[in-house]
Design a protein around this motif. Structure first.
Motif, PDB file in Angstrom:
ATOM      1  N   THR A   9       0.793  -1.053   0.080  1.00  0.00           N
ATOM      2  CA  THR A   9       0.101   0.063  -0.077  1.00  0.00           C
ATOM      3  C   THR A   9       1.027   1.193  -0.110  1.00  0.00           C
ATOM      4  OG1 THR A   9      -1.893  -1.235   1.287  1.00  0.00           O
ATOM      5  CG2 THR A   9      -2.034   1.305   1.151  1.00  0.00           C
ATOM      6  N   THR A  12      -0.535   7.718  -1.385  1.00  0.00           N
ATOM      7  CA  THR A  12      -1.339   8.107  -2.616  1.00  0.00           C
ATOM      8  C   THR A  12      -0.607   9.004  -3.402  1.00  0.00           C
ATOM      9  OG1 THR A  12      -3.467   7.817  -1.257  1.00  0.00           O
ATOM     10  CG2 THR A  12      -3.370   8.948  -3.340  1.00  0.00           C
ATOM     11  N   ASP A  43      -4.244  -2.716  -7.945  1.00  0.00           N
ATOM     12  CA  ASP A  43      -5.710  -2.902  -7.530  1.00  0.00           C
ATOM     13  C   ASP A  43      -6.666  -2.298  -8.281  1.00  0.00           C
ATOM     14  OD1 ASP A  43      -8.148  -2.395  -5.740  1.00  0.00           O
ATOM     15  OD2 ASP A  43      -7.178  -3.930  -4.742  1.00  0.00           O
ATOM     16  N   GLU A  45      -9.612  -1.097  -7.584  1.00  0.00           N
ATOM     17  CA  GLU A  45     -10.520  -0.101  -6.902  1.00  0.00           C
ATOM     18  C   GLU A  45      -9.534   0.910  -6.015  1.00  0.00           C
ATOM     19  OE1 GLU A  45     -13.686  -2.074  -4.901  1.00  0.00           O
ATOM     20  OE2 GLU A  45     -14.266  -3.016  -6.649  1.00  0.00           O
ATOM     21  N   GLU A  46      -8.662   0.422  -5.416  1.00  0.00           N
ATOM     22  CA  GLU A  46      -7.551   1.075  -4.851  1.00  0.00           C
ATOM     23  C   GLU A  46      -6.551   1.437  -5.363  1.00  0.00           C
ATOM     24  OE1 GLU A  46      -7.633   0.315  -0.180  1.00  0.00           O
ATOM     25  OE2 GLU A  46      -8.348  -1.512  -0.865  1.00  0.00           O
ATOM     26  N   ARG A  47      -6.329   2.378  -5.965  1.00  0.00           N
ATOM     27  CA  ARG A  47      -5.302   2.766  -7.149  1.00  0.00           C
ATOM     28  C   ARG A  47      -3.826   3.031  -6.317  1.00  0.00           C
ATOM     29  NH1 ARG A  47      -6.851   0.656 -11.226  1.00  0.00           N
ATOM     30  NH2 ARG A  47      -5.444   1.922 -12.523  1.00  0.00           N
ATOM     31  N   ASN A  48      -3.791   2.745  -4.904  1.00  0.00           N
ATOM     32  CA  ASN A  48      -2.424   2.995  -4.300  1.00  0.00           C
ATOM     33  C   ASN A  48      -2.240   1.597  -3.738  1.00  0.00           C
ATOM     34  OD1 ASN A  48      -4.501   3.132  -2.232  1.00  0.00           O
ATOM     35  ND2 ASN A  48      -2.928   4.185  -0.861  1.00  0.00           N
TER      36      ASN A  48
END
Length: 96
Positions: A9, A12, A43, A45-48
Motif C-alpha cells: 500500500t 497516494t 488493484d 479499486e484502490e489505486r494505491n
C-alpha cells in the motif's frame, strides 16, 4: 517453484514514484539467478494498492535475492513510499 506475492500500500501522492521505481528495477530482478518472472499488479479499486508477483526456482533462490545487494537497493527505496505495512507470502504450486 516458489511464487512470492507481496501486497504494498503506497502513499497516494507517491504512486507514480513507486511505479517508476518498479520499472527501473524490474528487469534486474527478473535477471537475478533463480527468478523466473516478476510483475506488478494494481488493484482496480484502490489505486494505491499493488501486488508484486514473482516466481523463483526455489526458496533458496528467493532468499539469495533477499540477501543480495540488489534487494538492498530496492527494498529501502520502496519502504519510503509505504502508507501501510506490506504483507508478503510465499506459495508452492500444488495443481496446474
Amino acid at each position: 517453484m516458489i511464487t512470492r506475492i507481496v501486497k504494498l500500500t503506497i502513499q497516494t501522492d507517491r504512486v507514480a514514484d513507486f511505479v517508476a521505481l518498479f520499472t527501473t528495477y524490474q528487469s534486474d530482478i527478473a535477471r537475478f539467478p533463480g527468478c523466473q518472472r516478476v510483475e506488478l499488479l494494481a488493484d482496480v479499486e484502490e489505486r494505491n494498492v499493488f501486488v508484486t508477483l514473482s516466481e523463483w526456482e526455489s526458496a533458496e533462490a528467493l532468499n539469495a535475492y533477499r540477501k543480495s545487494e540488489l534487494f538492498g537497493k530496492v527494498w529501502p527505496a520502496t519502504k519510503l513510499l509505504f502508507a501501510a505495512k506490506p504483507e508478503a507470502r510465499s506459495f508452492e504450486r500444488k495443481i496446474n
